[in-house]
Design an enzyme around this catalytic site. Structure first.
Site, short mmCIF file in Angstrom:
data_model
loop_
_atom_site.label_atom_id
_atom_site.label_comp_id
_atom_site.label_asym_id
_atom_site.label_seq_id
_atom_site.Cartn_x
_atom_site.Cartn_y
_atom_site.Cartn_z
N HIS A 43 18.38 35.22 116.93
CA HIS A 43 17.23 34.51 116.37
C HIS A 43 17.68 33.84 115.08
CE1 HIS A 43 14.47 37.38 118.78
NE2 HIS A 43 14.72 36.27 119.45
N GLU A 53 16.51 34.47 111.36
CA GLU A 53 16.58 35.83 110.81
C GLU A 53 17.87 36.00 110.00
OE1 GLU A 53 13.74 37.42 114.43
OE2 GLU A 53 15.73 38.28 114.26
N HIS A 108 18.65 42.00 113.78
CA HIS A 108 17.51 41.07 113.61
C HIS A 108 16.88 41.26 112.24
CE1 HIS A 108 16.79 39.89 117.96
NE2 HIS A 108 17.73 40.83 118.06
N GLU A 165 16.65 46.28 112.96
CA GLU A 165 15.75 45.34 112.28
C GLU A 165 15.80 45.60 110.78
OE1 GLU A 165 13.76 42.99 113.53
OE2 GLU A 165 13.54 43.46 115.68
ZN LIG Z 1 14.65 38.75 116.11
#
Ligand SMILES: [Zn+2]
Length: 499
Positions: free
Chosen positions: A244, A247, A342, A415
């Site tokens: 992504h 990010e 992420h 994350e």
């Molecule tokens: Zn992500």
């Protein structure tokens, strides 16, 4: 009260102020027409036709990872800003990154970012955009008190993030962004610097090319020295980041992992002896270059295409998946960890998502690594860590590889908050900096030693000072209990592989 003032001023705009449509080459002004970034756009007051004066702001987003689709003049002191949606996918509008120059000293301005595609946001909890300028090149977060996030009566009742800023140096170029940018070129520069150090345990290769022919880099970090037995099966840890593109904290974490693993730190030296680290630092280089938030050039969320990536539409994902499948079949290595990094737009702290399995013991083993990381990283939260099998996540790397790899492997999404973490014992969130993101990466890397010590792969024969200062938490009863089970399984597995 200030919020009301802001909405009132926006209403005023609708009644009185002519809105200058500065979008390139279009007369519609509709959000769906936002296809390109603003390019050295001078925004003068409506009807003004003379030479630009100081204070007529010049906006630009035509640079790497730049994103700003349109600027509406509201008043000398207020501008509506439109995020340019992801290329070929108008659903995603979160990342912004643009410069402002030709300012007047002491010019106070309110910027309203009016077309976010998300409603829930850490802006409610104190997050703020980051800023730097020519004379202050280090990124900083704006003071939270200058940021307002509210549902606006205009803009289709969308959520609007307004921030006030006071310019102070006429010659400075100011840059504002959603979070600390980390561009494709920055990665290339960093990797070239690593290569120049000629470290025998680091290999960089081009695993493939993106649709726009950018490099898909793969790093392999491991000690190939002769004293290590070539017959012994080596553990493999696979790490990916920036699927992504918006990010950016994921890149700081990834760089922290790499910096630690190539360092002379004793823990890193031991890990290189026993483990092969394969790292793909930027899985979506086109998306990063273009300033997208979530998608590739062609508008695909690559983290929903792991089941069937196409070599022409998702070439970087296709190449990474092929390599992982091949590694998984290689009898000389045991692919044990896959971690995809992420950043999260609504949660605090670092945390993980893992998979759920029928086998309770396997579920327990999945929890070991995040528990150990929690002991090493003050910003990592085990209580935020969760294990799920949502249907919507079926095409993610974590879910797909969780199904593909055998039951002694671990697949996680790591994350980290775009905003902040709660340190133990404190009540106020601590905003992340570039350095604290990188530090989380270093802590992830050294946690592998704790994990492999628990599993008896690595014997505890290091000098005393390293044990006490660098490795903590191995006397934790819970962790040990789980670890012993895992170690047992590990021995069974390695026997079955050999014979
Ligand atoms: Zn992500």
């Amino acid at each position: 009260m200030e919020r009301r003032l802001l909405s009132n001023s926006t209403e005023r705009k609708m009644e009185e102020s002519p809105v200058r449509d500065v979008e390139t080459g279009s007369e519609t002004g509709g959000e769906e027409a936002l296809v390109g970034n603003v390019n050295k756009l001078m925004v003068s007051p409506p009807g003004y036709s003379g030479a630009p004066r100081k204070g007529h702001l010049l906006f630009d987003a035509c640079f790497e990872s730049g994103n700003l689709g349109r600027v509406d003049y509201i008043s000398e002191f207020e501008f509506d800003l439109f995020i340019r949606p992801d290329t070929c996918n108008p659903r995603f509008r979160v990342w912004f990154n643009f410069t402002v120059e030709n300012v007047r000293e002491t010019q106070r301005v309110i910027f309203n970012v009016v077309n976010f595609s998300k409603t829930k946001s850490l802006y409610r909890d104190g997050m703020s955009p980051v800023v730097k300028s020519t004379s202050r090149p280090k990124w900083q977060r704006l003071p939270a008190k200058n940021v307002y996030y509210y549902r606006c009566p205009d803009h289709r009742r969308n959520y609007v993030m307004s921030f006030a800023f006071c310019f102070d140096r006429e010659d400075d170029v100011y840059q504002f962004a959603y979070c600390y940018p980390y561009t494709y070129s920055r990665l290339q520069h960093y990797l070239a610097g690593l290569e120049r150090r000629n470290m025998p345990y680091l290999q960089r290769e081009q695993l493939g090319l993106s649709v726009q022919q950018r490099r898909l880099d793969l790093l392999t970090i491991t000690n190939t020295a002769e004293h290590l037995s070539p017959e012994r099966e080596k553990k493999l840890v696979f790490l990916t980041a920036r699927v992504h593109p918006g990010e950016s904290p994921a890149s700081f974490i990834c760089q922290g992992v790499i910096d630690f693993l190539v360092s002379q730190h004793p823990v890193a030296q031991i890990l290189r002896d026993h483990v092969i680290f394969k790292i793909v630092p930027m899985l979506n280089p086109d998306g990063v270059y273009l300033g997208n938030y979530r998608c590739s050039l062609m508008g695909f969320d690559l983290n929903r295409h792991w089941q069937d990536p196409s070599p022409w539409a998702h070439p970087t994902l296709h190449a990474v998946k092929q390599l992982i499948v091949q590694m998984n079949q290689d009898p000389r290595v045991s692919l044990e960890f896959y971690i995809d990094v992420h950043a999260h737009s609504t949660m605090l702290n670092g945390f993980m998502y893992g998979n759920v399995f029928e086998d309770e013991e396997r579920v327990q083993r999945q929890a070991v690594f995040p528990r150990l990381l929690c002991q090493n990283a003050p910003d990592f939260s085990f209580s935020n860590t969760s294990f799920n099998r949502d249907m919507v996540k079926a095409g993610t790397g974590r879910r797909f590889l969780g199904g593909l790899l055998d039951d002694t492997s671990y697949c996680y999404t790591l994350e980290v908050s775009f905003y902040s973490y709660m340190a133990a014992g404190s009540t106020a969130p601590v905003p992340y900096t570039e350095e604290t993101y990188t530090k989380l990466g270093r802590n992830v890397a050294r946690t592998f030693l704790d994990y492999y010590k628990l599993n008896n792969l690595i014997k505890d024969n290091r000098p005393i000072h390293i044990q006490s200062s660098e490795v903590t938490g191995n006397d934790n009863k819970k962790g040990n209990g789980v670890g012993r089970d895992a170690a047992d399984r590990e021995r069974e597995k390695s026997q079955s592989v050999r014979h």
